[in-house]
Design an enzyme around this catalytic site. Structure first.
Site, PDB file in Angstrom:
ATOM      1  N   SER A   1       0.847  -1.185   0.000  1.00 38.05           N
ATOM      2  CA  SER A   1       0.000   0.000   0.000  1.00 38.05           C
ATOM      3  C   SER A   1       0.883   1.236   0.000  1.00 38.05           C
ATOM      4  O   SER A   1       2.046   1.179   0.430  1.00 38.05           O
ATOM      5  CB  SER A   1      -0.884   0.000   1.254  1.00 38.05           C
ATOM      6  OG  SER A   1      -1.471   1.250   1.482  1.00 38.05           O
TER       7      SER A   1
ATOM      8  N   TYR B   1      -0.896  -1.144  10.671  1.00 35.61           N
ATOM      9  CA  TYR B   1      -1.094  -1.449   9.254  1.00 35.61           C
ATOM     10  C   TYR B   1       0.081  -0.930   8.425  1.00 35.61           C
ATOM     11  O   TYR B   1       0.646  -1.660   7.589  1.00 35.61           O
ATOM     12  CB  TYR B   1      -2.403  -0.813   8.782  1.00 35.61           C
ATOM     13  CG  TYR B   1      -2.657  -0.922   7.303  1.00 35.61           C
ATOM     14  CD1 TYR B   1      -3.204  -2.077   6.748  1.00 35.61           C
ATOM     15  CD2 TYR B   1      -2.377   0.140   6.446  1.00 35.61           C
ATOM     16  CE1 TYR B   1      -3.455  -2.174   5.390  1.00 35.61           C
ATOM     17  CE2 TYR B   1      -2.623   0.052   5.085  1.00 35.61           C
ATOM     18  CZ  TYR B   1      -3.162  -1.103   4.564  1.00 35.61           C
ATOM     19  OH  TYR B   1      -3.400  -1.185   3.215  1.00 35.61           O
TER      20      TYR B   1
END
Length: 280
Positions: A142, A155
């Site tokens: 990401s 995350y």
């Protein structure tokens, strides 16, 4: 450019989110698929759709946090297809909240799912690829792994780890016929986490359609590209500036409402968790 028709692939996280889109895109390229996820019913639906595109496909219920489950996934794929040419590490979870609001168990679950799962599964698959002198591992990271946002600390840590890990194993595998790539999308529209909440991403970071992310997976394999950023915004410029002066980009993201957006989602999630505990 590599021809991936009639190749055999494992795809984790195949039942929801971007997973079904990646599965269909690979199937349209002629790739046979072993689809893995915990949600067995949804997985069967995706498998049936993939088969309708003219390729072979199996569904293998699997939990990427469980080592025996991953061994079973590899074993069943080899039994069905005879080889594993492509591995797409897509399974992952994201939870936006204040770091101090996360329990130790929640932190461990995010790390085990997002980081340990891909690393362990790849460790099980690589010997088969190396023995044949051919294979490609694609891992979904990401833009959050390139620049961590507040309220997404765990995350971001896992996604940053995947980027560094991919770079390391790619270099280690050089000359073996096996390679590795990482995909770094921004917010994904329609099927991404914030789409589930019916929220639009801040204009500064933008959104991408899921098919763009799926095509990046195919592009990475065919052209052996180490890292692909999938974003409509000026992410590359921001990342260059951030490498030189992190404070500038952090200030821009704060002033343009990006961090406020994350805080709003963190507040929503924490209220949701409080309501869940109240209802128990």
């Amino acid at each position: 450019m590599e021809d991936i028709r009639r190749k055999n692939a494992i795809l984790t996280g195949g039942s929801k989110g971007i997973g079904p889109i990646i599965a269909e895109t690979l199937a349209e390229e002629g790739v046979n698929l072993a689809l893995a996820a915990r949600s067995e019913n949804k997985l069967r639906e995706v498998t049936d759709k993939v088969k309708s595109l003219g390729v072979r496909a199996i569904s293998v219920p699997a939990d990427v946090t469980d080592e025996d489950s991953l061994k079973n996934l590899v074993s069943k794929t080899l039994k069905e297809f005879g080889s594993i040419d492509i591995l797409v590490n897509n399974a992952g979870i994201e939870w936006v909240s204040r770091y101090t609001a996360l329990s130790t168990e929640h932190i461990k679950r995010i790390i085990t799912t997002n980081l340990m799962g891909p690393m362990v599964l790849t460790r099980f698959v690589l010997p088969h690829m190396l023995e044949r002198g051919s294979g490609h591992v694609v891992t979904m990271s990401s833009l959050g792994g390139k620049k961590g946002s507040p309220y997404s600390a765990t995350y971001a840590a896992t996604k940053a780890g995947l980027i560094a890990w991919t770079s390391s194993i790619r270099t280690e595998l050089r000359g073996s016929g096996v390679s590795a790539s990482v995909i770094c999308p921004t917010f994904i529209s329609d099927v991404g986490m914030f789409a589930v909440y019916n929220k639009k991403a801040p204009w500064m970071v933008g959104e991408v359609k899921p098919d763009k992310v799926a095509m990046a997976v195919v592009k990475a394999i065919k052209n052996d590209i180490q890292e692909i950023l999938v974003t409509p915004g000026p992410a590359r410029l921001f990342l260059m500036i951030d490498a030189l002066c992190p404070g500038i980009i952090s200030s821009i993201l704060r002033l343009t409402g990006v961090y406020k957006f994350y805080k709003g989602q963190a507040d929503d999630n924490e209220r949701f968790m409080a309501d869940e505990k109240t209802n128990i």
